[in-house]
Design a protein around this motif. Structure first.
Motif, PDB file in Angstrom:
ATOM      1  N   ALA A  10      33.859  32.624  47.420  1.00 17.47           N
ATOM      2  CA  ALA A  10      33.116  31.397  47.690  1.00 17.47           C
ATOM      3  C   ALA A  10      33.243  31.008  49.164  1.00 17.47           C
ATOM      4  O   ALA A  10      32.264  30.609  49.813  1.00 17.47           O
ATOM      5  CB  ALA A  10      33.609  30.268  46.789  1.00 17.47           C
ATOM      6  N   GLU A  38      27.255  40.138  44.602  1.00 24.52           N
ATOM      7  CA  GLU A  38      27.441  39.266  43.436  1.00 24.52           C
ATOM      8  C   GLU A  38      27.795  37.848  43.877  1.00 24.52           C
ATOM      9  O   GLU A  38      27.335  36.865  43.279  1.00 24.52           O
ATOM     10  CB  GLU A  38      28.533  39.832  42.525  1.00 24.52           C
ATOM     11  CG  GLU A  38      28.166  41.143  41.843  1.00 24.52           C
ATOM     12  CD  GLU A  38      26.974  41.004  40.913  1.00 24.52           C
ATOM     13  OE1 GLU A  38      26.823  39.929  40.277  1.00 24.52           O
ATOM     14  OE2 GLU A  38      26.184  41.963  40.804  1.00 24.52           O
ATOM     15  N   ALA A  39      28.584  37.735  44.927  1.00 28.17           N
ATOM     16  CA  ALA A  39      28.953  36.415  45.429  1.00 28.17           C
ATOM     17  C   ALA A  39      27.748  35.688  46.019  1.00 28.17           C
ATOM     18  O   ALA A  39      27.632  34.461  45.897  1.00 28.17           O
ATOM     19  CB  ALA A  39      30.053  36.544  46.483  1.00 28.17           C
ATOM     20  N   ILE A  41      24.717  36.032  44.934  1.00 25.94           N
ATOM     21  CA  ILE A  41      23.997  35.551  43.752  1.00 25.94           C
ATOM     22  C   ILE A  41      24.582  34.218  43.284  1.00 25.94           C
ATOM     23  O   ILE A  41      23.850  33.260  43.003  1.00 25.94           O
ATOM     24  CB  ILE A  41      24.057  36.602  42.619  1.00 25.94           C
ATOM     25  CG1 ILE A  41      23.243  37.846  43.010  1.00 25.94           C
ATOM     26  CG2 ILE A  41      23.553  36.011  41.303  1.00 25.94           C
ATOM     27  CD1 ILE A  41      23.394  39.006  42.048  1.00 25.94           C
ATOM     28  N   GLU A  42      25.900  34.137  43.230  1.00 29.06           N
ATOM     29  CA  GLU A  42      26.562  32.901  42.803  1.00 29.06           C
ATOM     30  C   GLU A  42      26.367  31.781  43.817  1.00 29.06           C
ATOM     31  O   GLU A  42      26.259  30.613  43.444  1.00 29.06           O
ATOM     32  CB  GLU A  42      28.060  33.152  42.600  1.00 29.06           C
ATOM     33  CG  GLU A  42      28.393  34.062  41.430  1.00 29.06           C
ATOM     34  CD  GLU A  42      27.976  33.456  40.104  1.00 29.06           C
ATOM     35  OE1 GLU A  42      28.164  32.232  39.918  1.00 29.06           O
ATOM     36  OE2 GLU A  42      27.427  34.202  39.262  1.00 29.06           O
ATOM     37  N   GLN A  43      26.295  32.122  45.093  1.00 28.47           N
ATOM     38  CA  GLN A  43      26.206  31.109  46.142  1.00 28.47           C
ATOM     39  C   GLN A  43      24.897  30.337  46.086  1.00 28.47           C
ATOM     40  O   GLN A  43      24.857  29.139  46.376  1.00 28.47           O
ATOM     41  CB  GLN A  43      26.376  31.787  47.512  1.00 28.47           C
ATOM     42  CG  GLN A  43      26.516  30.834  48.685  1.00 28.47           C
ATOM     43  CD  GLN A  43      25.199  30.649  49.439  1.00 28.47           C
ATOM     44  OE1 GLN A  43      24.166  31.174  49.040  1.00 28.47           O
ATOM     45  NE2 GLN A  43      25.258  29.892  50.511  1.00 28.47           N
ATOM     46  N   GLY A  44      23.805  31.026  45.758  1.00 28.57           N
ATOM     47  CA  GLY A  44      22.570  30.314  45.504  1.00 28.57           C
ATOM     48  C   GLY A  44      21.484  30.362  46.570  1.00 28.57           C
ATOM     49  O   GLY A  44      20.395  29.838  46.346  1.00 28.57           O
ATOM     50  N   ARG A  64      19.414  42.488  40.708  1.00 23.67           N
ATOM     51  CA  ARG A  64      19.616  41.198  40.048  1.00 23.67           C
ATOM     52  C   ARG A  64      19.214  40.047  40.963  1.00 23.67           C
ATOM     53  O   ARG A  64      18.588  39.077  40.524  1.00 23.67           O
ATOM     54  CB  ARG A  64      21.086  41.057  39.640  1.00 23.67           C
ATOM     55  CG  ARG A  64      21.437  39.725  38.983  1.00 23.67           C
ATOM     56  CD  ARG A  64      20.716  39.530  37.684  1.00 23.67           C
ATOM     57  NE  ARG A  64      21.174  38.326  37.003  1.00 23.67           N
ATOM     58  CZ  ARG A  64      20.456  37.672  36.101  1.00 23.67           C
ATOM     59  NH1 ARG A  64      19.240  38.101  35.773  1.00 23.67           N
ATOM     60  NH2 ARG A  64      20.930  36.596  35.526  1.00 23.67           N
TER      61      ARG A  64
END
Length: 221
Positions: A10, A38-39, A41-44, A64
């Motif tokens: 993060a 992947e991070a 993707i999570e970050q937005g 993805r």
């Protein structure tokens, strides 16, 4: 004290803005920073331009990110490969812009950005659809096309070892696009297998000096 290591993914992703151009290292899956993708993707962050060797496979990682509608444009050499189902679906539906760049030209456009060279001439692509609309010139009897440097707002790269200053070494073919992407970007985030004590890396083995690296996170193998 300079310490570019971050605590978690993060923290590594902080500040990546919508509309960013993101350079993603790797040659297929080799040297690809999977954990950082992947991070992201999570970050937005969304409305992204992705620069990579290919357009992802299956429905994980880059694929993805595209499937979630977060990528507006992709610049790559090999958009179609085994398993590139997401790219093909989105492109056929008109939901994804594509710029195809020959592999050597792609690497040189980023290297030029890192070296402060705004543009260069190359014979690669001359006389093809890839040269449409671009200035041309002849050098020693060889026709060439003008290609612009390709800088990134962010580079997500993978390396083998780092120290806290961000000096990086690579392992064999994992080196690929990663060093030129690190140089070409305003913010470089490196995923590494190991973080070594300062001074323990062989200076002759350091490919990417820490001056080109902003954040380092150990993911391990």
């Amino acid at each position: 004290m300079i310490n570019k290591t971050v605590r978690d993914l993060a923290e590594a992703m902080q500040g990546i803005a919508d509309g960013s151009t993101v350079l993603v290292g790797g040659f297929g899956s080799v040297g690809q920073p999977d954990a950082l993708i992947e991070a992201l993707i999570e970050q937005g962050a969304t409305d992204l331009t992705i620069v990579a060797n290919n357009a992802g496979t299956g429905r994980t990682g880059l694929a993805r990110l595209m499937e979630l509608g977060r990528v507006r444009r992709i610049i790559c050499s090999f958009p179609r490969s085994v398993g590139s189902v997401v790219f093909e679906e989105l492109y056929k539906a008109g939901k994804l812009e594509l710029e195809i760049v020959p592999q050597g030209t792609l690497a040189e456009r980023m290297r030029a950005a890192g070296a402060g060279v705004p543009a260069f001439y190359t014979p690669t692509g001359y006389g093809t659809l890839l040269a449409e609309g671009k200035p041309t010139a002849e050098f020693n009897g060889k026709p060439c096309v003008l290609e612009m440097a390709l800088p990134g707002d962010v580079a997500l790269i993978q390396a083998h070892k780092a120290d806290r200053w961000g000096n990086l070494t690579y392992r064999r073919s994992g080196r690929n696009f990663n060093p030129v992407m690190a140089m070409a970007s305003r913010l470089t985030i490196a995923q590494v297998d190991e973080i070594e004590p300062l001074g323990s890396l062989d200076p002759e083995a350091i490919v990417t000096p820490g001056i080109f690296v902003d954040r380092v996170i150990r993911i391990g193998v």
